[in-house]
Write a protein that holds these residues in place. Sequence first.
Motif, PDB file in Angstrom:
ATOM      1  N   GLU A  74      -4.979  -4.945   4.811  1.00 35.14           N
ATOM      2  CA  GLU A  74      -4.370  -3.659   4.442  1.00 35.14           C
ATOM      3  C   GLU A  74      -5.377  -2.524   4.586  1.00 35.14           C
ATOM      4  OE1 GLU A  74      -2.307  -1.471   0.565  1.00 35.14           O
ATOM      5  OE2 GLU A  74      -2.447  -3.650   0.649  1.00 35.14           O
ATOM      6  N   ILE A  77       1.854  -5.645   5.597  1.00 32.62           N
ATOM      7  CA  ILE A  77       0.440  -5.269   5.614  1.00 32.62           C
ATOM      8  C   ILE A  77       0.240  -3.986   4.803  1.00 32.62           C
ATOM      9  CG2 ILE A  77      -1.468  -4.492   7.071  1.00 32.62           C
ATOM     10  CD1 ILE A  77      -0.430  -6.369   9.246  1.00 32.62           C
ATOM     11  N   ARG A  78       0.833  -2.908   5.280  1.00 33.37           N
ATOM     12  CA  ARG A  78       0.725  -1.622   4.579  1.00 33.37           C
ATOM     13  C   ARG A  78       1.994  -1.293   3.796  1.00 33.37           C
ATOM     14  NH1 ARG A  78       0.410   2.818   7.502  1.00 33.37           N
ATOM     15  NH2 ARG A  78      -1.026   3.879   6.085  1.00 33.37           N
ATOM     16  N   GLN A  86      -5.360 -10.508   2.231  1.00 29.83           N
ATOM     17  CA  GLN A  86      -4.317  -9.489   2.386  1.00 29.83           C
ATOM     18  C   GLN A  86      -4.894  -8.100   2.178  1.00 29.83           C
ATOM     19  OE1 GLN A  86      -0.806 -10.064  -0.008  1.00 29.83           O
ATOM     20  NE2 GLN A  86      -0.012  -8.027   0.413  1.00 29.83           N
TER      21      GLN A  86
END
Length: 301
Positions: A210, A266-267, A206
Amino acid sequence: MNLYTERHGLRKPITRTSEISKEVYALLLNVCQKYYKNLTHIFKLQQHCSFVGQGYIEFNRSQFENRMAIKIPNILRDEYGHIAAPQDNDDYDQYSLIDLIEYVAENIKDISEGWNNDRYKNYWDIRCLDTTNVFDDYRNEINEIFQESGLLFTLTRGKLIERIVENSPLSPEIETQVQQIAEYGTRELMKDAIALYKTPNPAARQDSVEKIWDAFERMKTYYTNLDKRDSANKVVNDMSNGQLEFSAIFDAEFRALTDIGNSFRIRHHETSKIDITDNRHYDYFFNRCLSLIALAIQYLK
């Protein structure tokens, strides 16, 4: 050496895996233990032979075990507190074993050892040298077990264990191009993303995605004399060499990646974002974003 069934194609393909079995754990630990003496420069036990009135050095295993209890607290130990291979139904943390492999790799040094006297053999002495030629032997033995057992790991010359990702666009050439990105922020984000991507622990997937999405967003603002939209358009136009068909493809991919970054977790981490629960999907997202960035950075001025 390839055995008969390997030479003649009679062996089933090795199952590639990231899970260290109990049997492979034991083999890897045995290699580490074989080279413990090469850590004597850190863990010295001063001894004295009264018969000949001379001092000598042994590997201080007790001091080593105590240090590892601090450095690698989760590594499996036996009932006597010694680092050990799993037995029967023992639970074990395979990443703690990876820590141990890296610790030995980072600190390994050459030694010279032998009896003080070939005739009387009063004591066995270890003499520490300030060279690290033995690292190559250690690395080869570890990587041989990784390869033969199908483990998707490798011990690098940089003394770190990295995962092997099959069918990935990431290559040494791309890593070299990343090092040459002029804009500091984009370069550092990409370096961090790649390092996390190579990390064996799945928990880093992850973070790697990111970081690469952060690099992608920052790349859009690469040309600081332009606003974000115009800067991104310039990157796309440079990549397409003025060809409208390619400009349309790259523009669509920029938009698609932006949408992925905004829609999935993600972000951004709001509850409305789509969770990614399969690590293979993280690899897909990482490699898709990497493919675009790897092409784009070749055109950055």
